[in-house]
Scaffold this active site. Structure first.
Site, PDB file in Angstrom:
ATOM      1  N   TYR A  51       0.848  -1.199   0.000  1.00 51.97           N
ATOM      2  CA  TYR A  51       0.000   0.000   0.000  1.00 51.97           C
ATOM      3  C   TYR A  51       0.879   1.242   0.000  1.00 51.97           C
ATOM      4  O   TYR A  51       1.839   1.320   0.762  1.00 51.97           O
ATOM      5  CB  TYR A  51      -0.921   0.012   1.241  1.00 51.97           C
ATOM      6  CG  TYR A  51      -2.355  -0.150   0.832  1.00 51.97           C
ATOM      7  CD1 TYR A  51      -3.016   0.866   0.154  1.00 51.97           C
ATOM      8  CD2 TYR A  51      -3.042  -1.338   1.083  1.00 51.97           C
ATOM      9  CE1 TYR A  51      -4.324   0.700  -0.259  1.00 51.97           C
ATOM     10  CE2 TYR A  51      -4.359  -1.498   0.671  1.00 51.97           C
ATOM     11  CZ  TYR A  51      -5.000  -0.481  -0.001  1.00 51.97           C
ATOM     12  OH  TYR A  51      -6.292  -0.636  -0.425  1.00 51.97           O
ATOM     13  N   GLU A  53      -0.544   4.824  -0.465  1.00 52.24           N
ATOM     14  CA  GLU A  53      -1.357   6.029  -0.681  1.00 52.24           C
ATOM     15  C   GLU A  53      -0.497   7.276  -0.508  1.00 52.24           C
ATOM     16  O   GLU A  53       0.352   7.340   0.381  1.00 52.24           O
ATOM     17  CB  GLU A  53      -2.532   6.058   0.307  1.00 52.24           C
ATOM     18  CG  GLU A  53      -3.656   5.125  -0.108  1.00 52.24           C
ATOM     19  CD  GLU A  53      -4.800   5.105   0.890  1.00 52.24           C
ATOM     20  OE1 GLU A  53      -4.741   5.807   1.905  1.00 52.24           O
ATOM     21  OE2 GLU A  53      -5.763   4.356   0.629  1.00 52.24           O
ATOM     22  N   ASP A 197      -6.149  13.790 -25.231  1.00 51.87           N
ATOM     23  CA  ASP A 197      -6.224  12.388 -24.799  1.00 51.87           C
ATOM     24  C   ASP A 197      -5.561  11.554 -25.892  1.00 51.87           C
ATOM     25  O   ASP A 197      -6.179  11.237 -26.907  1.00 51.87           O
ATOM     26  CB  ASP A 197      -7.689  12.003 -24.589  1.00 51.87           C
ATOM     27  CG  ASP A 197      -7.858  10.540 -24.206  1.00 51.87           C
ATOM     28  OD1 ASP A 197      -6.876   9.774 -24.305  1.00 51.87           O
ATOM     29  OD2 ASP A 197      -8.982  10.167 -23.809  1.00 51.87           O
ATOM     30  N   THR A 223      -3.376   6.437 -21.905  1.00 56.31           N
ATOM     31  CA  THR A 223      -3.291   5.096 -21.355  1.00 56.31           C
ATOM     32  C   THR A 223      -1.895   4.585 -21.701  1.00 56.31           C
ATOM     33  O   THR A 223      -1.228   5.114 -22.595  1.00 56.31           O
ATOM     34  CB  THR A 223      -4.342   4.145 -21.972  1.00 56.31           C
ATOM     35  OG1 THR A 223      -4.176   4.154 -23.390  1.00 56.31           O
ATOM     36  CG2 THR A 223      -5.761   4.593 -21.627  1.00 56.31           C
ATOM     37  N   LYS A 226      -1.831   0.818 -24.963  1.00 56.07           N
ATOM     38  CA  LYS A 226      -2.221   0.724 -26.379  1.00 56.07           C
ATOM     39  C   LYS A 226      -0.954   0.768 -27.242  1.00 56.07           C
ATOM     40  O   LYS A 226      -0.116  -0.098 -27.093  1.00 56.07           O
ATOM     41  CB  LYS A 226      -3.256   1.792 -26.688  1.00 56.07           C
ATOM     42  CG  LYS A 226      -4.533   1.533 -25.868  1.00 56.07           C
ATOM     43  CD  LYS A 226      -5.635   2.551 -26.055  1.00 56.07           C
ATOM     44  CE  LYS A 226      -6.782   2.248 -25.099  1.00 56.07           C
ATOM     45  NZ  LYS A 226      -7.842   3.251 -25.136  1.00 56.07           N
ATOM     46  N   ARG A 232      -1.794  -2.219 -18.434  1.00 49.67           N
ATOM     47  CA  ARG A 232      -3.029  -1.430 -18.359  1.00 49.67           C
ATOM     48  C   ARG A 232      -2.876  -0.380 -17.278  1.00 49.67           C
ATOM     49  O   ARG A 232      -2.726  -0.714 -16.110  1.00 49.67           O
ATOM     50  CB  ARG A 232      -4.228  -2.314 -17.987  1.00 49.67           C
ATOM     51  CG  ARG A 232      -4.538  -3.392 -18.939  1.00 49.67           C
ATOM     52  CD  ARG A 232      -5.967  -3.871 -18.763  1.00 49.67           C
ATOM     53  NE  ARG A 232      -6.798  -3.221 -19.737  1.00 49.67           N
ATOM     54  CZ  ARG A 232      -6.815  -3.532 -21.035  1.00 49.67           C
ATOM     55  NH1 ARG A 232      -6.029  -4.482 -21.502  1.00 49.67           N
ATOM     56  NH2 ARG A 232      -7.602  -2.885 -21.863  1.00 49.67           N
TER      57      ARG A 232
END
Ligand SMILES: *Cc1c(COP(=O)(O)O)cnc(C)c1O
Length: 443
Positions: A51, A53, A197, A223, A226, A232
């Site tokens: 974790y 954060e 984008d 992203t 691609k 991902r």
């Protein structure tokens, strides 16, 4: 996968099955690619157990000394790759990343302007009915012309009249260059933020075969899975232009990502993103991007000469959309027939499509994944022959009225789908596809 095979045979077998499928077919969905074994090792590593954060140096959990180094590497490599001063590498994927940008910059009800889905825009660009981007904010969309091209003069008038708070330039199914300089000029003239984008284009931009939005837009989102060929995920970059407009833009984005929208970042993915950035900075990646476009152009030319119609008449990038209207075919049926023949694509709306997206009058296909396998112009010629044969093999609907109403469309579609199941010629082509694929192993 020796542990998985012992622990959970069912899932192990399914993964093996999917691996075989991915190797034996032509993956031509333009948003897909094959990651490298190095990226997959990073993503499958023990980093997923931590974790973290917060941001490097400012975490809410202890034990993040090494995680910080990893995230800092991802940040530094991406900044260098795209030439941007500010970046957040934590968004879980493209849609959450766009959400974060909107939540950072807009109040509820303020106006987004993006390209309509049917014109090749993304759902998160303000689709008026089915996504938060059009329901929680107000949305006015622009569209391509009937010939498939964006008319920048019209766009300018619409933007001047509507005065959106943010204008999104980015596409999932637009086969032509995007003029980011024009978009930004038009958006900035009404004081709008300009979000580029580049989810589909990032790899091409790195390779220098598509113009970059970095000198023009305020924010650039992409992203990573691609054309960039990473895991991902997504990153949000703030440009010099963006920081000049609002020096706090970077912090606003960070806060919108966490705690605004997300909890703990996926540091295994962030490590994979760092590896992807390293791979994309190699000279071979430039060659890859160039070949993706050369292959798309070769494929488009050959499809045109086999009598198929393409939206906008061809392509400048990695994808194209076959317009099936004159052939009187449903996109879902053509896509299913192509899959039966080992060619994996997706149904897609064409400009002015008379059919709903579940059926659609187009097929979207592209070259990023098959180029990663090493295929070149010669293979494109063979593939386009197969695509042409499959599409010409399908039986046209008698007239548009038959597929325009719900019941008769569904009945026609079912009959057509039944007709292609276990068809001998399609099976034969899938065998030929498999033979070709065996010559281009997936790494
Ligand atoms: C793929 C894509 C997205 C969304 O990415 P997900 O990771 O599927 O959420 C957003 N915008 C554009 C232009 C895309 O092509």
């Amino acid at each position: 996968m020796k542990n998985l095979k012992t622990e959970d045979r069912e899932i192990a077998d399914l993964i093996v099955g999917e691996e075989i499928r991915q190797r034996e077919v032509l993956e031509m969905v333009p948003s897909e690619n094959y990651t490298s074994p190095a990226v997959r090792e990073a993503v499958g590593s023990i980093l997923m157990d931590k974790y973290a954060e917060g941001l490097p140096g400012k975490r809410y959990y202890q034990g993040n000394r090494i995680i910080d180094e990893i995230e800092n590497l991802a940040v530094a490599r991406f900044k260098k790759l795209f030439g941007v001063p500010y970046i957040n590498v934590q968004p879980y994927s493209g849609s959450p990343a766009n959400s974060a940008v909107y939540f950072a910059l807009l109040n509820p009800g303020e106006k987004i302007m993006g390209l309509a889905l049917a014109s090749g825009g993304h759902l998160t660009h303000g689709h008026p009915r089915v996504t938060f981007s059009g329901k929680y904010f107000s949305s006015v969309q622009y569209a391509v012309e009937d010939n498939g091209w964006i008319d920048y003069g019209k766009l300018e008038k619409l933007v001047a009249a509507e005065k959106p708070q943010i204008i999104v330039c980015g596409t999932t199914a637009y086969p032509r260059f995007l003029d980011f300089a024009k978009f930004s000029k038009i958006g900035h003239a009404v004081g709008a933020y300009v979000l580029a984008d580049i989810s589909h284009l990032a790899g091409l931009i790195i390779a220098g075969v598509h113009p970059s939005p970095v000198p023009f837009a305020d924010i650039v989102m992409t992203t990573t899975h691609k054309t960039l060929r990473g895991p991902r995920g997504a990153v949000i970059m703030v440009t010099e232009t963006g920081l000049r407009k609002d020096p706090e833009l970077g912090e606003k984005i960070d806060k919108a990502v966490f705690p605004g929208l997300q909890g703990g970042p996926h540091e295994n993915i962030i490590a994979g993103i760092a590896v992807c950035a390293k791979e994309a900075s190699n000279p071979e990646f430039k060659k890859y991007g160039e070949q993706v476009v050369q292959n798309a152009k070769a494929l488009a030319e050959n499809l045109l000469s086999s009598g198929l119609e393409l939206v906008s008449g061809g392509t400048d990038n990695h994808l194209m959309v076959i317009d099936l209207r004159k052939k009187k075919l449903l996109g879902n049926v053509a896509a299913a027939a192509l899959e039966e023949a080992g060619i994996v694509t997706n149904k897609n709306a064409v400009p002015g499509d008379p059919l709903p997206p579940f059926y659609a009058s187009g097929i979207r296909l592209g070259t990023p994944a098959i180029t990663s396998r090493g295929m070149k112009e010669g293979e494109m010629k063979i593939i386009s022959r197969w695509v042409g044969e499959v599409i010409n093999f399908l039986v046209p609907y008698p007239d548009l009225a038959v597929v325009q109403t719900k019941e008769s469309r569904s009945a026609y579609s079912q009959k057509a789908l039944d007709g292609i199941k276990f068809n001998r010629r399609l099976k034969e082509i899938s065998g030929e596809v498999k033979n070709l694929c065996q010559k281009f192993p997936v790494n």
